[in-house]
Design a protein around this motif. Structure first.
Motif, PDB file in Angstrom:
ATOM      1  N   GLY A 260       0.803  -1.217   0.000  1.00 26.75           N
ATOM      2  CA  GLY A 260       0.000   0.000   0.000  1.00 26.75           C
ATOM      3  C   GLY A 260       0.831   1.259   0.000  1.00 26.75           C
ATOM      4  N   ASN A 261       2.007   1.220   0.654  1.00 27.63           N
ATOM      5  CA  ASN A 261       2.881   2.399   0.650  1.00 27.63           C
ATOM      6  C   ASN A 261       3.339   2.730  -0.766  1.00 27.63           C
ATOM      7  N   LEU A 262       3.760   1.716  -1.480  1.00 27.20           N
ATOM      8  CA  LEU A 262       4.191   1.923  -2.860  1.00 27.20           C
ATOM      9  C   LEU A 262       3.015   2.377  -3.718  1.00 27.20           C
ATOM     10  N   ALA A 263       1.829   1.833  -3.461  1.00 34.04           N
ATOM     11  CA  ALA A 263       0.640   2.232  -4.220  1.00 34.04           C
ATOM     12  C   ALA A 263       0.318   3.704  -3.998  1.00 34.04           C
ATOM     13  N   MET A 264       0.466   4.198  -2.783  1.00 38.19           N
ATOM     14  CA  MET A 264       0.238   5.616  -2.504  1.00 38.19           C
ATOM     15  C   MET A 264       1.245   6.481  -3.258  1.00 38.19           C
ATOM     16  N   GLU A 265       2.495   6.042  -3.295  1.00 39.00           N
ATOM     17  CA  GLU A 265       3.514   6.805  -4.016  1.00 39.00           C
ATOM     18  C   GLU A 265       3.232   6.831  -5.511  1.00 39.00           C
ATOM     19  N   ARG A 266       2.756   5.718  -6.041  1.00 38.47           N
ATOM     20  CA  ARG A 266       2.449   5.659  -7.469  1.00 38.47           C
ATOM     21  C   ARG A 266       1.205   6.505  -7.796  1.00 38.47           C
ATOM     22  N   SER A 267       0.228   6.524  -6.900  1.00 42.31           N
ATOM     23  CA  SER A 267      -0.933   7.393  -7.113  1.00 42.31           C
ATOM     24  C   SER A 267      -0.522   8.850  -7.121  1.00 42.31           C
ATOM     25  N   MET A 268       0.451   9.192  -6.292  1.00 42.67           N
ATOM     26  CA  MET A 268       0.979  10.553  -6.300  1.00 42.67           C
ATOM     27  C   MET A 268       1.648  10.849  -7.644  1.00 42.67           C
ATOM     28  N   HIS A 269       2.444   9.910  -8.139  1.00 42.16           N
ATOM     29  CA  HIS A 269       3.174  10.138  -9.397  1.00 42.16           C
ATOM     30  C   HIS A 269       2.220  10.331 -10.570  1.00 42.16           C
ATOM     31  N   TYR A 270       1.161   9.528 -10.624  1.00 40.64           N
ATOM     32  CA  TYR A 270       0.249   9.607 -11.755  1.00 40.64           C
ATOM     33  C   TYR A 270      -0.898  10.589 -11.546  1.00 40.64           C
ATOM     34  N   GLY A 271      -0.948  11.207 -10.396  1.00 39.38           N
ATOM     35  CA  GLY A 271      -2.018  12.163 -10.135  1.00 39.38           C
ATOM     36  C   GLY A 271      -3.370  11.514  -9.928  1.00 39.38           C
TER      37      GLY A 271
ATOM     38  N   VAL B  11     -18.215   5.574  13.933  1.00 40.40           N
ATOM     39  CA  VAL B  11     -18.841   5.952  12.673  1.00 40.40           C
ATOM     40  C   VAL B  11     -17.740   6.112  11.632  1.00 40.40           C
ATOM     41  N   TYR B  12     -18.100   5.870  10.389  1.00 43.29           N
ATOM     42  CA  TYR B  12     -17.200   6.061   9.257  1.00 43.29           C
ATOM     43  C   TYR B  12     -17.875   7.037   8.307  1.00 43.29           C
ATOM     44  N   VAL B  13     -17.183   8.101   7.966  1.00 43.43           N
ATOM     45  CA  VAL B  13     -17.759   9.171   7.164  1.00 43.43           C
ATOM     46  C   VAL B  13     -16.956   9.324   5.882  1.00 43.43           C
ATOM     47  N   TYR B  14     -17.652   9.335   4.748  1.00 40.79           N
ATOM     48  CA  TYR B  14     -16.978   9.587   3.481  1.00 40.79           C
ATOM     49  C   TYR B  14     -16.797  11.090   3.308  1.00 40.79           C
ATOM     50  N   ASP B  15     -15.546  11.521   3.216  1.00 41.64           N
ATOM     51  CA  ASP B  15     -15.225  12.946   3.179  1.00 41.64           C
ATOM     52  C   ASP B  15     -14.743  13.433   1.820  1.00 41.64           C
ATOM     53  N   GLY B  16     -14.817  12.610   0.781  1.00 38.61           N
ATOM     54  CA  GLY B  16     -14.519  13.095  -0.552  1.00 38.61           C
ATOM     55  C   GLY B  16     -13.170  12.643  -1.091  1.00 38.61           C
ATOM     56  N   LEU B  17     -12.715  13.329  -2.127  1.00 33.79           N
ATOM     57  CA  LEU B  17     -11.513  12.950  -2.876  1.00 33.79           C
ATOM     58  C   LEU B  17     -10.334  13.841  -2.495  1.00 33.79           C
ATOM     59  N   TYR B  18      -9.167  13.202  -2.404  1.00 34.48           N
ATOM     60  CA  TYR B  18      -7.925  13.899  -2.067  1.00 34.48           C
ATOM     61  C   TYR B  18      -6.857  13.525  -3.088  1.00 34.48           C
ATOM     62  N   LYS B  19      -5.873  14.401  -3.240  1.00 31.98           N
ATOM     63  CA  LYS B  19      -4.699  14.124  -4.071  1.00 31.98           C
ATOM     64  C   LYS B  19      -3.480  13.950  -3.164  1.00 31.98           C
ATOM     65  N   VAL B  20      -2.677  12.935  -3.461  1.00 33.44           N
ATOM     66  CA  VAL B  20      -1.407  12.746  -2.765  1.00 33.44           C
ATOM     67  C   VAL B  20      -0.380  13.651  -3.442  1.00 33.44           C
ATOM     68  N   ILE B  21       0.155  14.619  -2.705  1.00 29.19           N
ATOM     69  CA  ILE B  21       1.057  15.595  -3.323  1.00 29.19           C
ATOM     70  C   ILE B  21       2.499  15.462  -2.868  1.00 29.19           C
TER      71      ILE B  21
ATOM     72  N   LYS C 204       1.431  13.275   2.180  1.00 33.19           N
ATOM     73  CA  LYS C 204       0.628  14.483   2.373  1.00 33.19           C
ATOM     74  C   LYS C 204      -0.487  14.484   1.339  1.00 33.19           C
ATOM     75  N   LEU C 205      -1.724  14.572   1.823  1.00 34.41           N
ATOM     76  CA  LEU C 205      -2.890  14.595   0.950  1.00 34.41           C
ATOM     77  C   LEU C 205      -3.630  15.906   1.135  1.00 34.41           C
ATOM     78  N   ILE C 206      -4.079  16.477   0.031  1.00 37.24           N
ATOM     79  CA  ILE C 206      -4.857  17.717   0.059  1.00 37.24           C
ATOM     80  C   ILE C 206      -6.194  17.459  -0.622  1.00 37.24           C
ATOM     81  N   ARG C 207      -7.250  17.934   0.026  1.00 35.18           N
ATOM     82  CA  ARG C 207      -8.603  17.710  -0.495  1.00 35.18           C
ATOM     83  C   ARG C 207      -8.827  18.512  -1.773  1.00 35.18           C
ATOM     84  N   ILE C 208      -9.414  17.860  -2.766  1.00 30.74           N
ATOM     85  CA  ILE C 208      -9.715  18.506  -4.040  1.00 30.74           C
ATOM     86  C   ILE C 208     -10.806  19.542  -3.832  1.00 30.74           C
ATOM     87  N   GLU C 209     -10.697  20.670  -4.470  1.00 34.95           N
ATOM     88  CA  GLU C 209     -11.636  21.769  -4.282  1.00 34.95           C
ATOM     89  C   GLU C 209     -12.987  21.481  -4.943  1.00 34.95           C
TER      90      GLU C 209
END
Length: 682
Positions: free
Chosen positions: A328-339, A358-368, A385-390
């Motif tokens: 999963g760590n490598l997968a997060m890094e690859r998601s960052m690379h490909y946006g 409780v589990y709450v869906y809070d939307g989409l984030y980008k790994v930067i 580091k993840l930032i929420r998409i506007e």
């Protein structure tokens, strides 16, 4: 063939995640909508498979520790074999660190170098201007005649392992949004109904067996049975980004329910990802994460998350070794690379939740960003580091906190007209809020906590007989027999299965007010708010989180006979006709896709509701609920204070988990009453 409902699905090929990859258009067959309308979710939803791979997860705890001695016997239906498997799949071994515990700085340098060089041979070509990978199947168009078969084939692969094909769903129209929302809603309703049913049947079994036996995990059994029936959603395509039909702010009480709707595919892993073995170019891709505070180095500031990778923890969830750039760590890094964006679900403790969380869906984030550092326990940890998409709806976790502050009186925004429009007629105040204009119309009506019936309705009440239960009703008491031998509610007051009519204990019963069969007559239990809405005129929302199957309130008014209703209509009074409400009660507890011998409840037979409700002068909070063809509230008929089947109480129950501040809605079917002169049609 003409396909009226177009859905744009951007297929991101597992062979290549080139930034220049385009998309292909795929149309959902029109027959899918008919299948959903007929209740056949399995056929209507093309994204279904069975197996859940457990590959190098960032481990997270279950909602509650599963008991090692769960019974696997089906005590509810001999034709249904409940199976429960809570153990992780160990078919693929997890790589172990190759360094000693004290060699932290050597490991630090090793992982830093891995970040710098591991993908230089692969990524340089992707970054080259004008490069197009010849294996990028995502940019190969699919002929129009193949659209239907591309979607239809997925329904036949439900028993295969989870697909490695990545899909992004975009450009959904209003009708498509409604379609997918209905699929998700019905699937969640089935899960909740089955969970409550399993728990209730387990209570019966425990009461009939001498000695101590462990409690059944209804949440785990419900998900297991639905998986065996191929009813888990979005298993046949790995969806990147938003899941159709799941809204930002949706709340789940159980971790397994998130898996059932396809938000996060692994029961315990914090990172869900496409593994390198499923990708032809060897690049794993992360699609969702669950942020639940399971790692001491996590930092959560809402729109910005510093997320700790998986690995290195001992059985006590303490960091005891260095993390590695794999799984999963490598997968997060690859998601960052490909946006590639990732879905973020937050989990935390919550008082009143049946699971404690409780589990709450809070939307989409980008790994930067990603890096290695020494964690609080002195071991090397990988951070992202993840930032929420506007331009997304407000985070559900923020709304939960806001509603909690409102309940506690820590904040009081401008706009409150009255703190209790019920004038103490309800046990819990009903507030009135308007920050849009100066309309105070709800204050002009007298608040009516329960309906007013004509005197003749009670003429046969002298013949009422009640149970002799002292501490509470049991399954063999008189009131249970009135309900066909089974109570409509579980021990927590949740509706088990909708029925044509429910008999509650009444004034002639000896049981106390706390009896399990006195759910609706004890008034509201949530803090409701009538608010001014630009879309619906007036609406209703709750400051509390409402669990699916919970009682909400009664829909009240002055009850009129058919002849009286005709006269009142001539006077221009506002009338509600109960026979025009949609029969949503039949959907709650519908387990026809689980049990082959399931029969829709038909006892007792109720005559047509040939009466009206006058709400022109007296009403309650329910009158301000808006109309929706995909509602979150149902109408259930209940009798408790008289025996006239033609004049039942209209009791409202939650069809799904309703987050705080989300508007409550009813299905008025083909009838649109107007409870005020300027409110939009309900």
């Amino acid at each position: 063939m003409s396909v009226p409902h177009q859905k744009l699905l951007r297929f991101i090929s597992s062979n290549c995640f080139s930034p220049v990859a385009g998309g292909i258009a795929v149309s959902a067959p029109s027959r899918d909508r008919a299948d959903v309308a007929g209740g056949n979710i399995q056929q209507a939803t093309p994204f279904l498979t069975l197996n859940i791979p457990k590959l190098e997860p960032k481990d997270e705890p279950f909602d509650d520790p599963p008991h090692p001695h769960h019974s696997h016997t089906n005590y509810a239906n001999p034709n249904l074999n409940f199976t429960l498997n809570t153990q992780p799949d160990t078919s693929q071994p997890v790589a172990q660190p190759a360094v000693g515990e004290n060699d932290v700085y050597s490991e630090f340098s090793r992982i830093q170098e891995m970040f710098r060089t591991a993908f230089s041979n692969n990524t340089d070509k992707y970054d080259a201007p004008g490069f197009i990978d010849p294996d990028a199947q995502a940019i190969v168009p699919v002929p129009e005649e193949n659209h239907l078969s591309a979607v239809a084939d997925s329904s036949r692969r439900k028993y295969q392992q989870r697909s490695g094909e990545l899909v992004r769903v975009t450009n959904l129209g209003v009708e498509d949004e409604r379609y997918f929302r209905d699929v998700v809603r019905k699937t969640r309703m089935m899960y909740d109904s089955l969970r409550v049913f399993v728990t209730m049947e387990d209570e019966k079994r425990r009461n009939n067996v001498f000695g101590r036996i462990p409690r059944a995990r209804g949440d785990l059994k419900a998900s297991s049975v639905m998986k065996d029936r191929g009813l888990w959603l979005n298993r046949d395509k790995r969806i990147v980004g938003a899941i159709p039909g799941v809204y930002v702010g949706d709340i789940f009480f159980f971790r397994m329910e998130i898996c059932v709707v396809g938000m996060h595919g692994l029961p315990q892993a914090g990172i869900d990802y496409l593994t390198s073995s499923q990708s032809s170019n060897g690049d794993p891709i992360a699609t969702s994460i669950i942020v639940s505070g399971g790692y001491e180095d996590d930092q959560d500031a809402g729109d910005v998350i510093i997320y700790t990778g998986h690995g290195g923890q001992d059985k006590y969830s303490r960091q005891a070794d260095h993390q590695r750039l794999e799984g999963g760590n490598l997968a997060m890094e690859r998601s960052m690379h490909y946006g590639i964006e990732v879905r973020v679900v937050r989990g935390f403790r919550y008082e009143g939740s049946p699971s404690g969380k409780v589990y709450v869906y809070d939307g989409l984030y980008k790994v930067i960003d990603s890096w290695l550092e020494i964690g609080k326990s002195g071991f090397g940890v990988i951070k992202f580091k993840l930032i929420r998409i506007e331009n997304q709806p407000e985070m559900g976790s923020s709304i939960l906190k806001y509603a909690q502050d409102l309940r506690n009186g820590q904040i009081k925004p401008l706009g409150y007209i009255h703190t209790d429009m019920s004038t103490k007629k309800e046990k819990i105040p009903v507030s009135l809020f308007n920050n849009i204009d100066d309309n105070h119309e709800p204050m002009f009506y007298e608040y009516l906590p329960t309906s007013v019936f004509p005197p003749f309705v009670y003429h046969n009440s002298g013949k009422l007989t009640g149970c002799n239960c002292v501490s509470g009703c049991l399954d063999n008491c008189l009131c249970a027999s009135k309900n066909g031998g089974q109570f409509a509610y579980d021990q927590n007051g949740l509706l088990v299965r909708g029925k044509p009519l429910i008999f509650e204990c009444g004034p002639h019963c000896n049981c106390p007010a706390t009896c399990r069969n006195r759910v609706t007559q004890n008034g509201i239990k949530n803090r409701f708010e009538v608010f001014r809405s630009r879309e619906t005129g007036w609406g209703v929302r709750s400051l509390d989180l409402i669990q699916a199957g919970s009682f909400i309130c009664e829909y009240t008014g002055v009850i009129l006979t058919k002849d009286q209703a005709q006269l009142f209509t001539m006077n221009g009074d506002n009338l509600i006709y109960p026979n025009r409400f949609g029969e949503r009660w039949a959907e709650w507890g519908d387990l026809s896709q689980i049990f082959s011998d399931y029969v829709r409840p038909s006892y007792p037979s109720v005559p047509p509701l040939d009466f009206a409700m006058d709400v022109s002068r007296m009403r309650n909070v329910a009158c301000y609920m808006s109309h929706s063809s995909c509602p979150n509230v149902l109408v259930q008929l209940v009798l408790y204070d008289h025996l006239n089947f033609g004049f039942p109480h209209l009791m409202l129950f939650a069809m799904e988990n309703i987050p705080p501040m989300r508007e409550l809605s009813l299905d008025y079917a083909d009838y649109a009453p107007r409870c005020s002169s300027d409110s939009s049609s309900h």
